[in-house]
Design a protein around this motif. Structure first.
Motif, PDB file in Angstrom:
ATOM      1  N   PHE A  22       1.831  40.424  16.937  1.00 26.01           N
ATOM      2  CA  PHE A  22       1.754  38.981  17.161  1.00 26.01           C
ATOM      3  C   PHE A  22       1.431  38.677  18.627  1.00 26.01           C
ATOM      4  O   PHE A  22       0.586  37.829  18.923  1.00 26.01           O
ATOM      5  CB  PHE A  22       3.080  38.333  16.756  1.00 26.01           C
ATOM      6  CG  PHE A  22       3.041  36.836  16.686  1.00 26.01           C
ATOM      7  CD1 PHE A  22       2.395  36.190  15.649  1.00 26.01           C
ATOM      8  CD2 PHE A  22       3.659  36.064  17.669  1.00 26.01           C
ATOM      9  CE1 PHE A  22       2.352  34.797  15.581  1.00 26.01           C
ATOM     10  CE2 PHE A  22       3.624  34.677  17.599  1.00 26.01           C
ATOM     11  CZ  PHE A  22       2.972  34.047  16.559  1.00 26.01           C
ATOM     12  N   ARG A  36       7.728  36.647   8.131  1.00 23.69           N
ATOM     13  CA  ARG A  36       9.019  36.700   8.804  1.00 23.69           C
ATOM     14  C   ARG A  36       9.586  38.109   8.701  1.00 23.69           C
ATOM     15  O   ARG A  36       8.926  39.025   8.225  1.00 23.69           O
ATOM     16  CB  ARG A  36       9.969  35.664   8.195  1.00 23.69           C
ATOM     17  CG  ARG A  36       9.410  34.235   8.299  1.00 23.69           C
ATOM     18  CD  ARG A  36      10.366  33.212   7.767  1.00 23.69           C
ATOM     19  NE  ARG A  36      11.497  33.029   8.663  1.00 23.69           N
ATOM     20  CZ  ARG A  36      12.453  32.125   8.469  1.00 23.69           C
ATOM     21  NH1 ARG A  36      12.409  31.321   7.423  1.00 23.69           N
ATOM     22  NH2 ARG A  36      13.452  32.007   9.314  1.00 23.69           N
ATOM     23  N   SER A  85       5.884  27.511  11.439  1.00 22.28           N
ATOM     24  CA  SER A  85       5.614  27.104  12.819  1.00 22.28           C
ATOM     25  C   SER A  85       6.813  27.384  13.708  1.00 22.28           C
ATOM     26  O   SER A  85       6.678  27.851  14.844  1.00 22.28           O
ATOM     27  CB  SER A  85       5.257  25.613  12.868  1.00 22.28           C
ATOM     28  OG  SER A  85       4.049  25.371  12.194  1.00 22.28           O
ATOM     29  N   ASN A  89       4.316  29.568  25.131  1.00 18.46           N
ATOM     30  CA  ASN A  89       3.196  29.935  24.273  1.00 18.46           C
ATOM     31  C   ASN A  89       1.834  29.611  24.882  1.00 18.46           C
ATOM     32  O   ASN A  89       0.879  30.372  24.742  1.00 18.46           O
ATOM     33  CB  ASN A  89       3.327  29.231  22.919  1.00 18.46           C
ATOM     34  CG  ASN A  89       4.620  29.598  22.208  1.00 18.46           C
ATOM     35  OD1 ASN A  89       4.984  30.760  22.142  1.00 18.46           O
ATOM     36  ND2 ASN A  89       5.330  28.605  21.701  1.00 18.46           N
ATOM     37  N   THR A 138      -1.006  29.968  13.709  1.00 14.80           N
ATOM     38  CA  THR A 138      -0.841  31.309  13.141  1.00 14.80           C
ATOM     39  C   THR A 138      -0.279  31.342  11.718  1.00 14.80           C
ATOM     40  O   THR A 138      -0.675  32.221  10.948  1.00 14.80           O
ATOM     41  CB  THR A 138       0.037  32.184  14.058  1.00 14.80           C
ATOM     42  OG1 THR A 138       1.295  31.518  14.310  1.00 14.80           O
ATOM     43  CG2 THR A 138      -0.664  32.440  15.387  1.00 14.80           C
ATOM     44  N   PRO A 139       0.631  30.440  11.314  1.00 13.84           N
ATOM     45  CA  PRO A 139       1.166  30.548   9.949  1.00 13.84           C
ATOM     46  C   PRO A 139       0.113  30.403   8.856  1.00 13.84           C
ATOM     47  O   PRO A 139       0.295  30.925   7.755  1.00 13.84           O
ATOM     48  CB  PRO A 139       2.197  29.410   9.879  1.00 13.84           C
ATOM     49  CG  PRO A 139       2.611  29.190  11.293  1.00 13.84           C
ATOM     50  CD  PRO A 139       1.358  29.413  12.093  1.00 13.84           C
ATOM     51  N   ALA A 156       7.269  31.180  14.191  1.00 12.35           N
ATOM     52  CA  ALA A 156       6.208  31.702  15.051  1.00 12.35           C
ATOM     53  C   ALA A 156       6.565  31.485  16.517  1.00 12.35           C
ATOM     54  O   ALA A 156       6.399  32.375  17.357  1.00 12.35           O
ATOM     55  CB  ALA A 156       4.880  31.028  14.720  1.00 12.35           C
ATOM     56  N   GLN A 157       7.066  30.304  16.826  1.00  9.01           N
ATOM     57  CA  GLN A 157       7.490  30.022  18.196  1.00  9.01           C
ATOM     58  C   GLN A 157       8.698  30.872  18.574  1.00  9.01           C
ATOM     59  O   GLN A 157       8.825  31.314  19.720  1.00  9.01           O
ATOM     60  CB  GLN A 157       7.834  28.544  18.340  1.00  9.01           C
ATOM     61  CG  GLN A 157       6.628  27.631  18.189  1.00  9.01           C
ATOM     62  CD  GLN A 157       7.003  26.169  18.270  1.00  9.01           C
ATOM     63  OE1 GLN A 157       7.951  25.798  18.962  1.00  9.01           O
ATOM     64  NE2 GLN A 157       6.261  25.319  17.585  1.00  9.01           N
ATOM     65  N   LEU A 172       5.358  33.285   7.618  1.00  6.40           N
ATOM     66  CA  LEU A 172       5.777  32.765   8.916  1.00  6.40           C
ATOM     67  C   LEU A 172       5.663  31.240   8.903  1.00  6.40           C
ATOM     68  O   LEU A 172       4.748  30.687   8.289  1.00  6.40           O
ATOM     69  CB  LEU A 172       4.871  33.343  10.004  1.00  6.40           C
ATOM     70  CG  LEU A 172       5.391  33.384  11.448  1.00  6.40           C
ATOM     71  CD1 LEU A 172       6.580  34.323  11.533  1.00  6.40           C
ATOM     72  CD2 LEU A 172       4.280  33.857  12.379  1.00  6.40           C
ATOM     73  N   VAL A 207      -0.182  28.838  18.938  1.00 10.56           N
ATOM     74  CA  VAL A 207       0.865  29.447  18.124  1.00 10.56           C
ATOM     75  C   VAL A 207       1.033  28.701  16.808  1.00 10.56           C
ATOM     76  O   VAL A 207       1.255  29.303  15.760  1.00 10.56           O
ATOM     77  CB  VAL A 207       2.204  29.483  18.897  1.00 10.56           C
ATOM     78  CG1 VAL A 207       3.329  29.961  17.999  1.00 10.56           C
ATOM     79  CG2 VAL A 207       2.095  30.400  20.094  1.00 10.56           C
ATOM     80  N   PHE A 258       0.773  36.968   9.117  1.00 10.16           N
ATOM     81  CA  PHE A 258       2.074  37.289   9.701  1.00 10.16           C
ATOM     82  C   PHE A 258       3.191  36.730   8.815  1.00 10.16           C
ATOM     83  O   PHE A 258       3.078  35.619   8.290  1.00 10.16           O
ATOM     84  CB  PHE A 258       2.196  36.715  11.110  1.00 10.16           C
ATOM     85  CG  PHE A 258       1.294  37.371  12.115  1.00 10.16           C
ATOM     86  CD1 PHE A 258       1.592  38.616  12.627  1.00 10.16           C
ATOM     87  CD2 PHE A 258       0.137  36.736  12.536  1.00 10.16           C
ATOM     88  CE1 PHE A 258       0.753  39.229  13.549  1.00 10.16           C
ATOM     89  CE2 PHE A 258      -0.716  37.336  13.458  1.00 10.16           C
ATOM     90  CZ  PHE A 258      -0.404  38.592  13.963  1.00 10.16           C
TER      91      PHE A 258
END
Length: 443
Positions: free
Chosen positions: A132, A204, A213, A244, A146-147, A216-217, A211, A143, A202
């Protein structure tokens, strides 16, 4: 009959914008003792006087408390101006804007250095986390994007890859992965339980749940805390580095230092203007990657001494030639960033309000009830975004006692244990059970 409020909100394109603008407008109406219908019945001169008084009132709060920030006045007043203009009430805003307080230096605007990112990578043993961090450093992607990225959005080119962001939306664009980052991503995917082309890129910790938001953070925040970077660790400072966004800043500066065409740099960050996006409809993945290859040596973290020396020389050049241009560009983007931050925070607030509707409805949310139904991650996320959305009241939610925190954590553990039981009943021999049991040990 169409109301003034309907006319205004129909002109806004996204739910996040509507939510943000509604909050800004209703704060103004509360101060002015007016509403959507009554304000437009006043004479323009009277409305302008009320707005001036409102700005002066806010400036007094800024002087006393620092809230709202001097840098947020444009974003704060835009909903009011837009509402009036959509209802054909127009006047010069020049004198109103002259009342805004002087802007202060924007905090946390420095990019990550290569050493910072190496420290982040060295602070975690998780393949997911390493992949990641490499992904953010190589692509410069936001960021929050990404989900939604799927495995099939990553297309191998030579030893690296081209990645499609926001696929099938009006915001779609492409960026690239260095061979180093792509190699790390493939190692992570090889140990994944679910890795079909349409699977999320990606997940969890359990390698199954997509994943979010928030999570991801959390990846960067948690690894950054473990790395103990001496970069202010998130406190607002002129010398600080955003958790980020510092990845994107490094990406932009590095590409500029490697003499990429500016239109390619903007495109690979999802910045469009005029017909620039239409131009890239005719640019193939291979052509895009050819441009990107110029920056691969500088973006790569595992460098030889020769490459390091070349990079230092390029950085000195870019500092001398581009400092002025970058400063001007950052100032132009400041107002947009403030608005984007408000819209993002408002969108998150709207999501929580929708998810936990039973806790809302009064003047203030039911914080005691929210503390019971939210997870620890959600509470931490809420406490980060709520001062942006509601700066005049303290809407933070306490995590509670240690036992309460542990009780929330146990929910995720139970989910993993349930998955292990199902796999054992099925007689799974693929090694998935061992991976999941190892994850339990890491909690």
């Amino acid at each position: 009959m169409v109301t003034p409020a309907q006319i205004f909100y129909e002109s806004l394109k996204t739910e996040a914008t509507k939510k943000a603008y509604k909050i800004g407008l209703e704060k103004f109406f509360e101060y002015a003792h007016e509403d959507y219908d009554s304000i437009i019945k006043l004479e323009s001169k009277k409305i302008k006087e009320i707005i001036k008084e409102y700005v002066i009132h806010k400036k007094d709060l800024t002087r006393k408390t620092g809230i709202p920030s001097p840098n947020s006045y444009n974003a704060m007043m835009t909903p009011i101006q837009s509402f009036l203009e959509m209802n054909e009430i127009e006047f010069s805003w020049k004198t109103i804007k002259s009342l805004y307080p002087p802007k202060i230096p924007t905090a946390n605007q420095l990019p990550y250095t290569d050493d910072d990112i190496r420290d982040l990578l060295g602070a975690t043993t998780s393949l997911r986390n390493k992949a990641f961090i490499h992904f953010l450093a190589s692509t410069g992607v936001r960021v929050g994007a990404t989900p939604d990225i799927r495995i099939e959005d990553v297309k191998e080119i030579e030893e690296g890859a081209v990645v499609t962001i926001y696929r099938d939306t009006t915001e779609e664009y492409r960026t690239c992965l260095t061979p180093e980052a792509y190699t790390c991503l493939k190692k992570y995917l090889e140990q994944r339980i679910e890795r079909e082309p349409d699977s999320v890129l990606f997940t969890r910790k359990n390698n199954l749940t997509p994943l979010t938001s928030t999570s991801a953070q959390d990846i960067v925040r948690n690894v950054r805390r473990q790395a103990k970077l001496s970069i202010d660790n998130g406190r607002k400072s002129r010398k600080g580095k955003s958790q980020n966004h510092a990845f994107r800043k490094r990406f932009e500066i590095t590409l500029a230092s490697c003499d990429l065409q500016q239109r390619f740099i903007d495109y690979m960050q999802g910045h469009f203007s005029g017909n620039s996006k239409a131009y890239f409809n005719g640019v193939s993945d291979e052509q895009l990657y050819t441009q990107f290859k110029r920056a691969i040596p500088s973006l790569t973290l595992d460098k030889s001494e020769k490459i390091e020396a070349e990079k230092e020389k390029e950085i000195r050049t870019i500092k001398e030639e581009y400092d002025g241009a970058l400063k001007e560009k950052l100032e132009q983007q400041d107002e947009l960033m403030q608005r984007m931050m408000l819209e993002l925070a408002s969108a998150k607030y709207f999501a929580y309000e929708t998810r936990y509707a039973e806790c809302f409805g009064g003047k203030n949310p039911d914080f005691k009830k929210l503390a019971k139904v939210m997870s620890n991650e959600e509470i931490e996320d809420w406490n980060r975004i709520i001062p942006i959305v509601q700066g005049e009241k303290n809407w933070t939610i306490p995590l509670g006692t240690k036992s309460e925190v542990l009780l929330r954590d146990s929910k995720e553990k139970r989910e993993i244990k349930d998955i292990i039981k199902i796999l054992k009943r099925r007689g799974d021999t693929s090694g998935n059970i061992q991976q999941l049991e190892k994850m339990l040990d890491e909690f």
